[in-house]
Design an enzyme around this catalytic site. Structure first.
Site, PDB file in Angstrom:
ATOM      1  N   VAL A  52       8.051   0.858  -0.995  1.00  0.00           N
ATOM      2  CA  VAL A  52       9.190   1.379  -0.225  1.00  0.00           C
ATOM      3  C   VAL A  52       8.812   1.469   1.251  1.00  0.00           C
ATOM      4  O   VAL A  52       7.653   1.669   1.604  1.00  0.00           O
ATOM      5  CB  VAL A  52       9.667   2.773  -0.720  1.00  0.00           C
ATOM      6  CG1 VAL A  52      10.266   2.678  -2.108  1.00  0.00           C
ATOM      7  CG2 VAL A  52       8.549   3.795  -0.679  1.00  0.00           C
ATOM      8  N   ASP A  59       0.824  -1.215   0.000  1.00  0.00           N
ATOM      9  CA  ASP A  59       0.000   0.000   0.000  1.00  0.00           C
ATOM     10  C   ASP A  59       0.855   1.261   0.000  1.00  0.00           C
ATOM     11  O   ASP A  59       0.348   2.370   0.083  1.00  0.00           O
ATOM     12  CB  ASP A  59      -0.895   0.020   1.253  1.00  0.00           C
ATOM     13  CG  ASP A  59      -1.865  -1.146   1.251  1.00  0.00           C
ATOM     14  OD1 ASP A  59      -2.400  -1.441   0.161  1.00  0.00           O
ATOM     15  OD2 ASP A  59      -2.066  -1.757   2.313  1.00  0.00           O
ATOM     16  N   HIS A  60       2.146   1.072  -0.015  1.00  0.00           N
ATOM     17  CA  HIS A  60       3.053   2.217   0.093  1.00  0.00           C
ATOM     18  C   HIS A  60       4.155   2.047  -0.927  1.00  0.00           C
ATOM     19  O   HIS A  60       5.223   1.547  -0.597  1.00  0.00           O
ATOM     20  CB  HIS A  60       3.614   2.296   1.520  1.00  0.00           C
ATOM     21  CG  HIS A  60       4.340   3.571   1.798  1.00  0.00           C
ATOM     22  ND1 HIS A  60       5.669   3.755   1.542  1.00  0.00           N
ATOM     23  CD2 HIS A  60       3.909   4.739   2.317  1.00  0.00           C
ATOM     24  CE1 HIS A  60       6.044   4.976   1.898  1.00  0.00           C
ATOM     25  NE2 HIS A  60       4.993   5.592   2.376  1.00  0.00           N
ATOM     26  N   PHE A  61       3.914   2.299  -2.228  1.00  0.00           N
ATOM     27  CA  PHE A  61       2.736   2.939  -2.784  1.00  0.00           C
ATOM     28  C   PHE A  61       2.104   1.987  -3.805  1.00  0.00           C
ATOM     29  O   PHE A  61       2.846   1.359  -4.567  1.00  0.00           O
ATOM     30  CB  PHE A  61       3.112   4.239  -3.470  1.00  0.00           C
ATOM     31  CG  PHE A  61       3.722   5.246  -2.536  1.00  0.00           C
ATOM     32  CD1 PHE A  61       2.901   6.114  -1.813  1.00  0.00           C
ATOM     33  CD2 PHE A  61       5.097   5.328  -2.360  1.00  0.00           C
ATOM     34  CE1 PHE A  61       3.457   7.058  -0.964  1.00  0.00           C
ATOM     35  CE2 PHE A  61       5.648   6.266  -1.488  1.00  0.00           C
ATOM     36  CZ  PHE A  61       4.831   7.125  -0.785  1.00  0.00           C
TER      37      PHE A  61
END
Lengths: 127, 172
Positions: B46, B33-35
């Protein structure tokens, strides 16, 4: 070290500890209301003053320790005469003029002005 | 369960310095979810910078706790300064090095560096990608006189396991 030298070093400490601008750190500025210091910042300031001036500051020497939690010193949200006297004895460098006008316990932070810190350092260096 | 952001302590010089590593893996769900991918960009997994600060806080916090035999409840009180210049992705190793600059009854100040090892270019070794300076409070000695529970809720089983598996003796 002159008072101006001490002021400059104190200013550096406060700019670093509180992330404020140089010009905000005036002699009459209070650490809490004007410069936004919070509880942990007082320890940070003590550490940075120790590093900057090379002396040791004992716990409670610069800022009071739990005075405002003592029911003998604070009643109904106001600093009692005895509390005021104790604070003055323990903190001869602090500026009590505003607190004496309005001894509301939430205003105790007002006694710590930049000038009070400069006076504290002067006394430490002289002793 | 404590969310651990360091995997192993690799150096400990009591009251002075501690070094810990964190291996980043795609098994960590938050990386997805990041990213995430968007209509115009592919996914970019990351490590969030905020979690690198937490990794340093755990490294430095254990160092400060160890200094007093884990008798004090050591709480992160202030991020004095944090700079992180590069992303760190899955398959890389982060190395946190923390040093106590000052410590007394009320708390401690630490400074630390964050380094990255990219295993695809391991010969290059670790390179510094950031620095994080922190303040910790020994909360039983807090200036406001607030009382906290007697048991040390900061250093629980997660940290004890981490220390034990790193070869550092801790009381049961």
């Amino acid at each position: 070290m002159t008072q101006d030298d001490i002021f400059e070093k104190v200013q550096e400490v406060l700019v670093d500890a509180l992330a404020v601008d140089d010009d905000e750190v005036t002699p009459e500025a209070t650490l809490t209301s004007d410069l936004g210091a919070e509880s942990i910042d007082f320890l940070d300031i003590v550490f940075k003053l120790e590093q900057s001036f090379g002396f040791k500051i004992e716990q409670g020497e610069l800022f009071p320790d739990n005075v405002t939690q003592d029911p003998e010193f604070v009643q109904n949200g106001r600093v009692t005469d005895k509390g005021m006297q104790t604070l003055k004895e323990r903190l001869p460098h602090a500026d009590f003029s505003k607190l004496e006008e309005n001894p509301d316990v939430t205003k105790v932070g007002e006694i710590f002005t930049v000038d009070a810190l400069v006076k504290f350092v002067e006394r430490k260096l002289d002793s | 369960m404590r969310w651990m952001w360091i995997d192993r302590v690799i150096e400990l010089e009591p009251r002075k310095r501690m070094v810990a590593i964190k291996n980043i893996t795609l098994a960590e769900e938050h990386l997805h979810d990041h990213f995430p991918a968007t209509d115009s960009e592919p996914a970019l997994p990351v490590m969030p910078a905020s979690l690198m600060i937490e990794g340093m806080a755990q490294t430095a916090g254990v160092l400060v706790g160890h200094a007093e035999g884990f008798k004090e409840k050591v709480i992160l009180a202030k991020v004095s300064d944090a700079t992180i210049d590069e992303d760190a992705g899955p398959g890389m190793t982060i190395r946190y090095s923390a040093e106590i600059t000052q410590i007394d009854e009320q708390g401690a100040a630490t400074k630390g560096t964050i380094e990255l090892l990219d295993h695809a270019n391991a010969d290059a070794g670790y390179r510094q990608i950031g620095s994080v300076n922190l303040m910790f409070s020994h909360i039983d000695n807090n200036r406001s006189g607030i009382e906290f529970p007697e048991h040390n809720f900061v250093f629980g089983d997660g940290f004890k396991t981490l220390l034990r598996t790193s070869g550092i003796e801790v009381e049961a």
